[in-house]
Design a protein around this motif. Structure first.
Motif, short mmCIF file in Angstrom:
data_model
loop_
_atom_site.label_atom_id
_atom_site.label_comp_id
_atom_site.label_asym_id
_atom_site.label_seq_id
_atom_site.Cartn_x
_atom_site.Cartn_y
_atom_site.Cartn_z
N ALA A 207 39.70 31.25 67.87
CA ALA A 207 40.90 31.35 67.04
C ALA A 207 40.88 32.62 66.20
O ALA A 207 41.90 33.27 66.02
CB ALA A 207 41.03 30.12 66.15
N ALA A 208 39.71 32.97 65.68
CA ALA A 208 39.60 34.17 64.85
C ALA A 208 39.98 35.42 65.66
O ALA A 208 40.72 36.27 65.17
CB ALA A 208 38.19 34.31 64.29
N ALA A 209 39.49 35.51 66.87
CA ALA A 209 39.82 36.66 67.72
C ALA A 209 41.31 36.67 68.06
O ALA A 209 41.94 37.73 68.03
CB ALA A 209 38.98 36.64 68.99
N ASP A 210 41.87 35.50 68.36
CA ASP A 210 43.30 35.41 68.66
C ASP A 210 44.13 35.79 67.43
O ASP A 210 45.14 36.50 67.54
CB ASP A 210 43.68 34.01 69.11
CG ASP A 210 43.17 33.68 70.51
OD1 ASP A 210 42.77 34.61 71.25
OD2 ASP A 210 43.19 32.48 70.87
N ASN A 211 43.71 35.31 66.27
CA ASN A 211 44.42 35.64 65.03
C ASN A 211 44.38 37.13 64.76
O ASN A 211 45.39 37.73 64.36
CB ASN A 211 43.81 34.89 63.83
CG ASN A 211 44.14 33.41 63.85
OD1 ASN A 211 45.00 32.96 64.60
ND2 ASN A 211 43.44 32.66 63.04
N ARG A 212 43.24 37.75 64.97
CA ARG A 212 43.11 39.19 64.75
C ARG A 212 44.07 39.96 65.66
O ARG A 212 44.78 40.85 65.21
CB ARG A 212 41.67 39.65 64.98
CG ARG A 212 41.42 41.09 64.60
CD ARG A 212 39.92 41.44 64.77
NE ARG A 212 39.60 42.68 64.12
CZ ARG A 212 39.92 43.90 64.62
NH1 ARG A 212 40.55 44.00 65.76
NH2 ARG A 212 39.59 44.99 63.96
N ARG A 213 44.09 39.60 66.94
CA ARG A 213 45.01 40.26 67.88
C ARG A 213 46.46 40.05 67.46
O ARG A 213 47.28 40.97 67.51
CB ARG A 213 44.77 39.75 69.29
CG ARG A 213 43.59 40.38 70.00
CD ARG A 213 43.54 40.02 71.48
NE ARG A 213 43.23 38.63 71.72
CZ ARG A 213 42.01 38.11 71.71
NH1 ARG A 213 40.97 38.88 71.49
NH2 ARG A 213 41.83 36.82 71.94
N ALA A 214 46.78 38.82 67.06
CA ALA A 214 48.15 38.52 66.64
C ALA A 214 48.54 39.32 65.40
O ALA A 214 49.68 39.80 65.29
CB ALA A 214 48.29 37.02 66.38
N LEU A 215 47.59 39.46 64.47
CA LEU A 215 47.88 40.24 63.26
C LEU A 215 48.11 41.71 63.57
O LEU A 215 49.02 42.33 63.00
CB LEU A 215 46.72 40.07 62.26
CG LEU A 215 46.66 38.71 61.57
CD1 LEU A 215 45.29 38.49 60.93
CD2 LEU A 215 47.78 38.59 60.53
#
Length: 191
Positions: free
Chosen positions: A19-27
């Protein structure tokens, strides 16, 4: 005993690092959109909202706007490294790619260039310098540019091009790009 939690909250699972990696990409993707639309005046919180994540997630990944700009440019530099790795790539190809990136990263150019001594920014500068060095050596060997052209000349040209595009109205950017590229081509030509 009856639970007051919503059914969705009860089934939600912690995805941890994924989730952290996905959130970073989304941000990062959201930041490109938010600042392309609103420039540096856009609120930092709009990035989290557009990405669909909480403010805490935004600040965990990017404690300030510069950290976010560095992340965007890190993606840009990685793209340039990969794109120019092919043996047939030239300085002209680099300029094409810089134009493409500058058009969608205009607000970030101002942030990144505000403090070139920031270690986060300096590292990106070193990586970009290595890309330019490889292309200058390649173009010198092929006779596509004059012996008078130095690495710093090309680095300066790309910076000038990106900065000019960032300051130019979106509708006028294609014409400004063509004009600047014509100037650089004439300056870099073999003599």
């Amino acid at each position: 005993m009856h639970s007051t939690a919503s059914p969705r909250a009860e089934t939600r699972q912690n995805r941890g690092p994924a989730a952290a990696a996905d959130n970073r990409r989304a941000l990062i993707a959201a930041a490109r959109e938010v600042y392309a639309e609103g420039g540096l005046a856009a609120p930092f919180s709009a990035v989290a909202k557009r990405a669909g994540v909480g403010q805490g997630s935004l600040y965990r990944h990017f404690p300030d706007r510069t950290a976010l700009a560095v992340a965007v440019f890190e993606d840009n530099v990685r793209d340039l490294e990969e794109y120019t790795a092919a043996p047939d790539r030239t300085i002209q190809d680099l300029l094409d790619r810089v134009v493409d990136q500058a058009v969608v990263s205009t607000a970030f150019i101002q942030l990144v260039t505000a403090d070139l001594t920031d270690p986060r920014v300096a590292t990106l500068g070193e990586r970009f310098h290595a890309v330019v060095e490889r292309l200058v050596e390649r173009d010198h060997a092929a006779g596509r540019i004059g012996a008078h052209v130095e690495i710093d000349d090309v680095t300066m040209a790309t910076g000038m091009l990106a900065t000019e595009l960032a300051r130019t109205d979106a509708a006028a950017r294609p014409a400004a790009s063509v004009r600047a590229r014509r100037l650089f081509q004439a300056a870099f030509a073999p003599r």
